[in-house]
Scaffold this active site. Structure first.
Site, mmCIF file in Angstrom:
data_model
loop_
_atom_site.group_PDB
_atom_site.id
_atom_site.type_symbol
_atom_site.label_atom_id
_atom_site.label_comp_id
_atom_site.label_asym_id
_atom_site.label_seq_id
_atom_site.Cartn_x
_atom_site.Cartn_y
_atom_site.Cartn_z
ATOM 1 N N GLU A 40 30.995 56.454 54.257
ATOM 2 C CA GLU A 40 31.840 56.200 53.241
ATOM 3 C C GLU A 40 31.417 56.802 51.737
ATOM 4 O O GLU A 40 30.266 56.326 51.430
ATOM 5 C CB GLU A 40 32.105 54.628 52.813
ATOM 6 C CG GLU A 40 33.000 54.458 51.537
ATOM 7 C CD GLU A 40 33.047 53.044 51.470
ATOM 8 O OE1 GLU A 40 33.529 52.383 50.387
ATOM 9 O OE2 GLU A 40 32.796 52.141 52.518
ATOM 10 N N ARG A 44 32.810 56.942 42.553
ATOM 11 C CA ARG A 44 32.353 56.392 41.924
ATOM 12 C C ARG A 44 31.663 57.596 40.895
ATOM 13 O O ARG A 44 31.182 57.177 39.602
ATOM 14 C CB ARG A 44 31.213 55.395 42.128
ATOM 15 C CG ARG A 44 31.930 54.263 42.838
ATOM 16 C CD ARG A 44 30.908 53.117 43.166
ATOM 17 N NE ARG A 44 31.532 52.222 44.028
ATOM 18 C CZ ARG A 44 30.698 51.107 44.595
ATOM 19 N NH1 ARG A 44 29.507 51.225 44.404
ATOM 20 N NH2 ARG A 44 31.134 50.382 45.513
ATOM 21 N N LYS A 128 38.356 45.269 55.549
ATOM 22 C CA LYS A 128 36.944 45.399 54.666
ATOM 23 C C LYS A 128 37.010 43.880 54.209
ATOM 24 O O LYS A 128 37.965 43.614 53.255
ATOM 25 C CB LYS A 128 37.011 46.287 53.807
ATOM 26 C CG LYS A 128 35.659 46.106 52.749
ATOM 27 C CD LYS A 128 35.665 47.454 51.821
ATOM 28 C CE LYS A 128 34.673 47.282 50.901
ATOM 29 N NZ LYS A 128 34.484 48.689 49.952
#
Length: 208
Positions: A40, A44, A128
């Site tokens: 993943e 950011r 998640k």
């Protein structure tokens, strides 16, 4: 590739913050060599999409996904970059529509039963669990397992090398997410041998 196949690609899904796309392919090769395939890459930093492109192009055994997807635009950008799956910390109607419409496996974050039920109503079966530690941790996942026995989770947030095995022992946990496999400073230093070793240790959690 299905979400179940993504979650089965390794007991730990590394949550990666990458500052330089030039590090992406060496990072992915180190993780794959250690037995971890699904990666993943979080949105950011400005290098994230280029990093996904590099992994998709240069490391065929890796399964690059995009993390911290917040908007429909993020989904489209991830699709264009070659991401193989989408992870988000939560879910809005617009994000849900875009992610499911993309055809990519989608792993939205949930923290409550109501959020979980909304995702199930959209046809999703894996989530998640985020932020895992703050949302109840192992006890929270055990509690959700009763009314939702068919749902599988990837708990992320407060999961570490010290407690990952305890999470993985739960029947409704398919894998865990964590940043300890690929620390930002270790990537920046180019210490990919260290990352490969951390990946090997993480991959061995499956047999514990």
């Amino acid at each position: 590739m299905t979400i179940d196949e993504i979650l089965a690609a390794g007991p730990v899904m590394p949550v990666v913050v990458i500052d330089d796309a030039a590090h992406a392919a060496p990072l992915a090769r180190a993780l794959v060599a250690g037995g971890i395939r699904a990666i993943e890459i979080t949105l950011r930093t400005g290098a994230a999409l280029e990093a996904i492109q590099a992994i998709a192009r240069d490391v065929p055994d890796a399964i690059p996904g995009v993390g911290t997807a917040l908007t429909a635009a993020d989904v489209l950008a991830a699709l264009d970059a070659g991401a193989k799956f989408i992870v988000s910390p939560g879910m809005t109607p617009a994000l849900q529509e875009a992610a499911i419409g993309s055809g990519l496996p989608f792993l939205p974050g949930i923290a409550t039963a109501s959020e979980l039920m909304a995702g199930m109503a959209a046809g999703l079966s894996a989530f998640k669990f985020f932020p895992a530690a703050q949302a109840g941790g192992i006890d929270g996942l055990k509690a959700l397992g009763g009314p939702f026995p068919s749902v599988r989770f990837c708990p992320t947030g407060g999961v570490s090398a010290a407690n990952a095995a305890a999470y993985l022992a739960l029947p409704n946990v398919a894998c865990v997410g964590g940043s300890w496999l690929a620390p930002r400073e270790t990537i920046a230093a180019g210490d990919f041998a260290r990352i490969e070793q951390l990946a090997r240790e993480a991959a061995a959690l499956r047999s514990q």
